[in-house]
Design a protein around this motif. Structure first.
Motif, PDB file in Angstrom:
ATOM      1  N   THR A 176      74.615  44.045  20.508  1.00 13.64           N
ATOM      2  CA  THR A 176      75.364  43.640  21.788  1.00 13.64           C
ATOM      3  C   THR A 176      74.364  42.222  22.427  1.00 13.64           C
ATOM      4  N   SER A 177      73.057  42.723  22.451  1.00 11.11           N
ATOM      5  CA  SER A 177      72.114  41.677  23.028  1.00 11.11           C
ATOM      6  C   SER A 177      72.012  40.515  22.209  1.00 11.11           C
ATOM      7  N   ALA A 178      72.065  40.723  21.162  1.00 11.72           N
ATOM      8  CA  ALA A 178      72.153  39.259  20.302  1.00 11.72           C
ATOM      9  C   ALA A 178      73.410  38.471  20.339  1.00 11.72           C
ATOM     10  N   LYS A 179      74.460  39.088  20.539  1.00 13.83           N
ATOM     11  CA  LYS A 179      75.946  38.441  20.903  1.00 13.83           C
ATOM     12  C   LYS A 179      75.843  37.806  22.112  1.00 13.83           C
ATOM     13  N   LEU A 180      75.247  38.484  23.231  1.00 14.80           N
ATOM     14  CA  LEU A 180      75.176  37.807  24.597  1.00 14.80           C
ATOM     15  C   LEU A 180      74.295  36.628  24.500  1.00 14.80           C
ATOM     16  N   ARG A 181      73.257  36.722  23.642  1.00 15.20           N
ATOM     17  CA  ARG A 181      72.319  35.391  23.497  1.00 15.20           C
ATOM     18  C   ARG A 181      73.023  34.396  22.980  1.00 15.20           C
ATOM     19  N   GLN A 182      74.131  34.535  22.163  1.00 15.65           N
ATOM     20  CA  GLN A 182      74.911  33.560  21.569  1.00 15.65           C
ATOM     21  C   GLN A 182      75.921  32.822  22.579  1.00 15.65           C
ATOM     22  N   VAL A 183      76.655  33.785  23.309  1.00 21.44           N
ATOM     23  CA  VAL A 183      77.801  33.388  23.925  1.00 21.44           C
ATOM     24  C   VAL A 183      77.865  33.605  25.504  1.00 21.44           C
ATOM     25  N   LEU A 184      77.024  34.344  26.013  1.00 19.17           N
ATOM     26  CA  LEU A 184      77.408  34.582  27.623  1.00 19.17           C
ATOM     27  C   LEU A 184      77.210  33.313  28.326  1.00 19.17           C
ATOM     28  N   THR A 185      76.121  32.474  28.211  1.00 19.60           N
ATOM     29  CA  THR A 185      76.045  31.407  29.116  1.00 19.60           C
ATOM     30  C   THR A 185      77.376  30.456  28.923  1.00 19.60           C
ATOM     31  N   SER A 186      77.953  30.450  27.843  1.00 19.91           N
ATOM     32  CA  SER A 186      78.899  29.553  27.470  1.00 19.91           C
ATOM     33  C   SER A 186      80.153  29.926  28.203  1.00 19.91           C
ATOM     34  N   TYR A 187      80.369  31.474  28.341  1.00 19.68           N
ATOM     35  CA  TYR A 187      81.377  31.821  29.042  1.00 19.68           C
ATOM     36  C   TYR A 187      81.182  31.621  30.564  1.00 19.68           C
ATOM     37  N   VAL A 188      79.990  31.756  31.208  1.00 23.99           N
ATOM     38  CA  VAL A 188      79.813  31.420  32.654  1.00 23.99           C
ATOM     39  C   VAL A 188      79.981  29.954  32.763  1.00 23.99           C
ATOM     40  N   ALA A 189      79.668  29.219  31.848  1.00 22.06           N
ATOM     41  CA  ALA A 189      79.617  27.687  32.114  1.00 22.06           C
ATOM     42  C   ALA A 189      80.959  27.159  32.063  1.00 22.06           C
ATOM     43  N   ARG A 190      81.819  27.722  31.292  1.00 30.82           N
ATOM     44  CA  ARG A 190      83.307  27.501  31.221  1.00 30.82           C
ATOM     45  C   ARG A 190      83.981  27.809  32.593  1.00 30.82           C
ATOM     46  N   GLU A 191      83.384  29.011  32.912  1.00 35.48           N
ATOM     47  CA  GLU A 191      84.160  29.358  34.369  1.00 35.48           C
ATOM     48  C   GLU A 191      83.752  28.473  35.472  1.00 35.48           C
ATOM     49  N   LEU A 192      82.385  28.273  35.440  1.00 30.96           N
ATOM     50  CA  LEU A 192      81.783  27.240  36.389  1.00 30.96           C
ATOM     51  C   LEU A 192      82.553  25.820  36.259  1.00 30.96           C
ATOM     52  N   ASN A 193      82.611  25.536  35.342  1.00 26.08           N
ATOM     53  CA  ASN A 193      83.340  24.256  34.865  1.00 26.08           C
ATOM     54  C   ASN A 193      84.754  24.109  35.771  1.00 26.08           C
ATOM     55  N   THR A 194      85.454  25.136  35.391  1.00 28.12           N
ATOM     56  CA  THR A 194      86.900  25.300  35.884  1.00 28.12           C
ATOM     57  C   THR A 194      86.623  25.205  37.439  1.00 28.12           C
ATOM     58  N   THR A 195      85.646  25.903  38.171  1.00 25.83           N
ATOM     59  CA  THR A 195      85.287  25.859  39.555  1.00 25.83           C
ATOM     60  C   THR A 195      85.103  24.673  40.281  1.00 25.83           C
ATOM     61  N   TYR A 196      84.311  23.985  39.643  1.00 22.76           N
ATOM     62  CA  TYR A 196      83.815  22.639  40.128  1.00 22.76           C
ATOM     63  C   TYR A 196      84.448  21.519  39.784  1.00 22.76           C
ATOM     64  N   LYS A 197      85.564  21.632  38.814  1.00 24.00           N
ATOM     65  CA  LYS A 197      86.437  20.473  38.218  1.00 24.00           C
ATOM     66  C   LYS A 197      87.061  19.717  39.550  1.00 24.00           C
ATOM     67  N   PRO A 198      87.706  20.610  40.304  1.00 18.34           N
ATOM     68  CA  PRO A 198      88.493  19.951  41.440  1.00 18.34           C
ATOM     69  C   PRO A 198      87.550  19.000  42.195  1.00 18.34           C
ATOM     70  N   THR A 199      86.221  19.290  42.549  1.00 19.03           N
ATOM     71  CA  THR A 199      85.250  18.636  43.045  1.00 19.03           C
ATOM     72  C   THR A 199      84.847  17.479  42.383  1.00 19.03           C
ATOM     73  N   PHE A 200      84.643  17.586  40.951  1.00 18.13           N
ATOM     74  CA  PHE A 200      84.457  16.363  40.150  1.00 18.13           C
ATOM     75  C   PHE A 200      85.283  15.325  40.095  1.00 18.13           C
ATOM     76  N   THR A 201      86.719  15.734  40.282  1.00 20.35           N
ATOM     77  CA  THR A 201      87.659  14.788  39.959  1.00 20.35           C
ATOM     78  C   THR A 201      87.871  13.902  41.325  1.00 20.35           C
ATOM     79  N   THR A 202      87.548  14.787  42.361  1.00 25.76           N
ATOM     80  CA  THR A 202      87.892  14.282  43.676  1.00 25.76           C
ATOM     81  C   THR A 202      86.754  13.305  44.347  1.00 25.76           C
TER      82      THR A 202
END
Length: 625
Positions: free
Chosen positions: A249-275
Motif C-alpha cells: 500500500t505504501s509503495a502504491k501511494l508513493r507511485q500515485v497519490l501525489t498525481s491524484y492530488v495534483a489532478r484535483e488541485l488542477n481542476t480547482t485552480y483551472k478557472p483562475t488560470f483561464t480567467t
C-alpha cells in the motif's frame, strides 16, 4: 549457537546498552499498540488486522549484565537465521521479481554498491486505465497526461548479512544510519532552500515509503501578482507513508497519490488560470480538492481493484491487484504553493508534521501541523462512536474493533469491504474470514485532516515530516530543538538560520558560550502537553532519563541527525545495539523510520534542484522535485 553465546559472554565489556532491557514494569500499558509495547509485553502481530494478543517476552529481565545484553543480540540474530523456510517462501511467492537499480543493501564493513539488492514487486497484469489524468510540467509547458497507476509496485529489500558474533561497531552503525540518506539544494528562489531525507528499515523490506515532487506552472497559467503580471510558480509536494501489514500500500501511494492530488488541485485552480483572476481559489476549495484526491485514490485501491480482479479472474492477477487493498498505510502529504507561501499538510493516520520557527531571542518554537489519528485519540473516538452507534467495541483498547490502531488509513480493506465482498474474496482467491465485530463498514477512512500554515522563509522556518517511528522516541520540542542545534553547526544558506546561533548565544547566555547540554527550543508546550499527540513511549521502555545532554551533532544530513538521536544519540552502545538487531526481530524494539526535513529561506534563483553530495549516501541523491 551455544558456543557463540558463550564466547560473547566471556568477551563482552559494554554496559550502557543494558538499559534496553531494564525497563520498569510500570512503563508500559499492555493495552497499548505493539508499536509502543516494551520488553515486558510485546504484541505478536504487526499493526494490521490480526487479533490483538500479547505474550510475555523472554527478553524482559530486571537486571542484566552487559555480557547478557550482547548474548541477546546474538540470540536475535540466531532467531532470524532459524527461519530459512520463511525466506524461501518469500522468494517463491508471485510478488518477488527483479528490482531497482538505485538501491543497494547495507552490509557492515563493506562499501556501498557491491551487492545487488533483493527486490519486491507486485506485477500488474491489467491494462492502464485511460481515464486517469494528471497535470505535468516539462520544458516550461503545463499539460496533463495519464497516471502511471497500473505500473508495477516495486520495493527494494535489504540483504541481511550480519555476523552473529558481535554488535555493530560505531563506524558500522553510522554507515547503516546513512545508507539511505538523501539531501537536495532547491535553488529556485521561491522560498525553499533544501530538503533532507533518511529511511531506516526495521521490517524487511521496509514498510515505510516517501515521495517528493515539484510542478512548475507556466506564465500562461500562473496566478497574476498584484501588478497584474504573470510569472511561473512552484507547487511542491513532500509525503511520507507508514505501511502496516505489508509494503504494497505504501509503495502504491508513493507511485500515485501525489498525481491524484495534483489532478484535483488542477481542476480547482483551472478557472483562475483561464480567467487570469487576481483572486485565488478559496482555502476551503483547495482543502476539498486535496481530500478528494485522497478519497479517489483509496477508492481505486480498495473498490476498483475488486472489479478488475473479477474481470481478470485469476489468483495471480488478484494477488497483484488486491495487495495494496489488503495491506494498509497511513499518509502524510504536504503541499507548498510558492505564490501564496501557504504550506498545507494532509494527514491520514498517525504520522506527524511539525513546524520550527525562530523566535526573536534565538530559540525555536515547535508548532504541530497535524494530529495523530488513532483509536486512542479523543476526537477520533468520538467520531467513530457517532458514525457507528450501538457498537460499543468500535474502539476497544485504543484500536478499531480492538485490532487496528490508525483510525484513518489507505487500504485496510477488511475494515472497509462489506461482509459479502470479504466472503467472496476468500472463496474465489484467498484471504481470511471477516472480523467478528464487523457490522457497519467502513470503519476506517482515508479522508485526511488538512491544516494550512503561512510559511515565513525570511525567518528560516523548517518543517519535519516523519512516520510515527520517530515520534515514539522524541517529542515535538526535542525534534525542533535538535534541528535548531544542527543549524548552529550546519547553517543552511539563509540569513535567518545562519544567525540563529549568534542570536541565541547573545540573548540567552550573554558573552558565554552555550552549553551543549541544552537545546535552543521553547519547551512551554512540552510541559503543558499537546492534545491529540502521544508521548514518546519508547523512551519509557528503554528507561531513558529525559535530558538534553544525551544528544549529539555528528551528521551533515538533518534527517539522519534526528534518527541518530532518537536511537540514543551520545550513548553509542544503545545506538549500536538497536541497529544490530536484524529484521524481523528488530521490529519488537523499533519501528521503520522515514524522516523529511524541509528548510525554507531566501536565496538567489538559479533554477536548479541539485543533490547535496556531502549529506547523501553514494548513488542515492537524484533530484525528485
Amino acid at each position: 549457537m551455544r558456543r557463540a553465546a558463550d564466547r560473547l559472554l566471556r568477551t563482552a565489556k559494554r554496559s550502557s546498552v543494558g538499559r534496553l532491557c531494564t525497563t520498569r514494569s510500570s512503563a508500559v500499558n499492555p493495552n497499548r499498540s505493539h508499536k509502543f509495547a516494551g520488553f515486558r509485553s510485546v504484541s505478536s502481530f504487526s499493526k494490521n488486522h490480526g487479533p490483538f494478543q500479547t505474550f510475555q517476552s523472554a527478553m524482559y529481565l530486571r537486571q542484566l549484565s552487559a555480557a547478557a545484553i550482547v548474548s541477546i543480540v546474538a540470540s536475535g540474530l540466531w532467531y532470524y537465521r532459524k527461519e530459512p523456510d520463511q525466506k524461501r517462501e518469500l522468494a517463491d511467492s508471485p510478488t518477488t521479481t527483479r528490482g531497482l537499480p538505485y538501491s543497494t543493501p547495507f552490509v557492515p564493513g563493506q562499501p556501498f554498491g557491491q551487492i545487488e539488492p533483493q527486490l519486491m514487486t507486485s506485477r500488474s497484469t491489467v491494462a492502464k486505465d485511460q481515464n486517469q489524468r494528471s497535470p505535468v510540467v516539462e520544458d516550461d509547458r503545463f499539460f496533463v497526461q495519464e497516471l502511471a497507476s497500473s505500473g508495477p509496485i516495486i520495493k527494494s529489500a535489504e540483504v541481511q548479512s550480519i555476523s552473529p558474533h558481535a554488535m555493530l561497531t560505531p563506524e558500522e552503525a553510522t554507515q547503516k544510519l546513512r545508507h539511505l540518506q538523501e539531501s537536495y539544494q532547491v535553488l529556485r528562489g521561491r522560498g525553499v532552500l533544501r530538503y533532507d531525507i533518511v529511511q531506516l528499515p526495521s521490517n524487511n523490506p521496509i514498510e515505510d515509503d516517501h515521495a517528493e515532487k515539484l510542478m512548475e506552472t507556466s506564465p500562461s497559467v500562473s496566478l497574476p501578482d498584484q501588478t497584474g503580471d504573470s510569472a511561473t510558480s512552484d507547487w511542491m509536494f513532500w509525503s511520507v507513508f507508514d505501511g502496516h501489514g505489508g509494503w504494497t500500500t505504501s509503495a502504491k501511494l508513493r507511485q500515485v497519490l501525489t498525481s491524484y492530488v495534483a489532478r484535483e488541485l488542477n481542476t480547482t485552480y483551472k478557472p483562475t488560470f483561464t480567467t487570469h483572476s487576481l483572486v485565488s481559489p478559496s482555502a476551503a476549495s483547495v482543502d476539498a480538492a486535496i481530500k478528494q484526491g485522497f478519497l479517489k485514490c483509496d477508492h481505486d485501491i480498495v473498490h476498483e481493484s475488486i472489479i478488475k480482479a473479477q474481470k481478470a479472474n485469476t489468483k495471480s492477477a488478484a494477488a497483484d491487484l488486491l495487495g495494496p487493498a489488503l495491506s494498509g498505510s497511513c499518509a502524510l502529504l504536504s503541499f507548498y504553493d510558492s505564490h501564496s507561501k501557504d504550506f498545507r499538510v494532509a494527514c491520514t493516520g498517525d504520522s506527524r508534521a511539525v513546524l520550527g520557527r525562530l523566535n526573536p531571542n534565538g530559540t525555536w518554537t515547535a508548532q504541530p501541523l497535524s494530529e495523530d489519528q488513532t483509536g486512542g485519540t479523543p476526537s477520533e473516538m468520538a467520531r467513530l462512536r457517532a458514525e457507528h452507534p450501538g457498537e460499543p467495541n468500535v474502539v476497544a483498547h485504543g484500536r478499531i474493533l480492538g485490532n487496528l490502531e490508525p483510525s484513518r488509513a489507505f487500504g485496510d480493506a477488511h475494515y472497509k469491504w462489506a461482509r459479502d465482498i470479504q466472503d467472496m474474496v476468500k472463496k474465489n482467491w484467498f484471504g481470511r474470514s471477516p472480523l467478528t465485530l464487523l457490522k457497519t463498514p467502513p470503519y476506517v477512512t482515508a479522508e485526511p485532516v488538512v491544516t494550512t500554515t503561512r510559511v515565513m522563509p525570511e525567518k528560516g522556518d523548517f518543517v519535519v515530516l516523519a512516520t510515527d517511528g520517530l515520534w515514539e522516541m522524541l517529542t515535538n520540542e526535542e525534534v525542533v530543538g535538535l534541528v535548531g542545534r544542527w543549524l548552529e553547526e550546519n547553517p543552511v544558506n539563509s540569513k535567518a538560520t545562519s544567525s540563529a546561533s549568534a542570536s541565541w548565544t547573545r540573548s540567552f547566555l550573554g558573552s558565554k558560550v552555550r552549553s551543549d547540554a541544552s537545546l535552543p527550543v521553547n519547551r512551554l508546550q512540552e510541559e503543558n502537553g499537546q492534545p491529540g499527540q502521544r508521548s514518546p513511549i519508547r523512551r519509557q521502555q528503554w528507561d531513558i532519563t529525559a535530558g538534553d545532554e544525551r544528544f549529539v551533532v555528528e551528521d551533515k544530513n538533518a534527517a539522519t541527525h534526528l534518527v541518530r538521536n532518537a536511537l540514543g544519540g551520545r550513548d553509542r552502545d544503545m545506538v549500536c545495539g538497536l541497529l544490530t538487531l536484524p529484521s524481523p526481530y528488530s521490529r519488537r524494539y523499533r519501528d521503520d523510520l522515514t524522516v523529511q526535513v524541509i528548510f525554507f529561506g531566501e536565496a538567489e534563483p538559479c533554477g536548479d534542484v541539485v543533490p547535496n553530495v556531502e549529506a547523501s549516501a553514494p548513488g542515492t541523491a537524484r533530484p525528485k522535485l
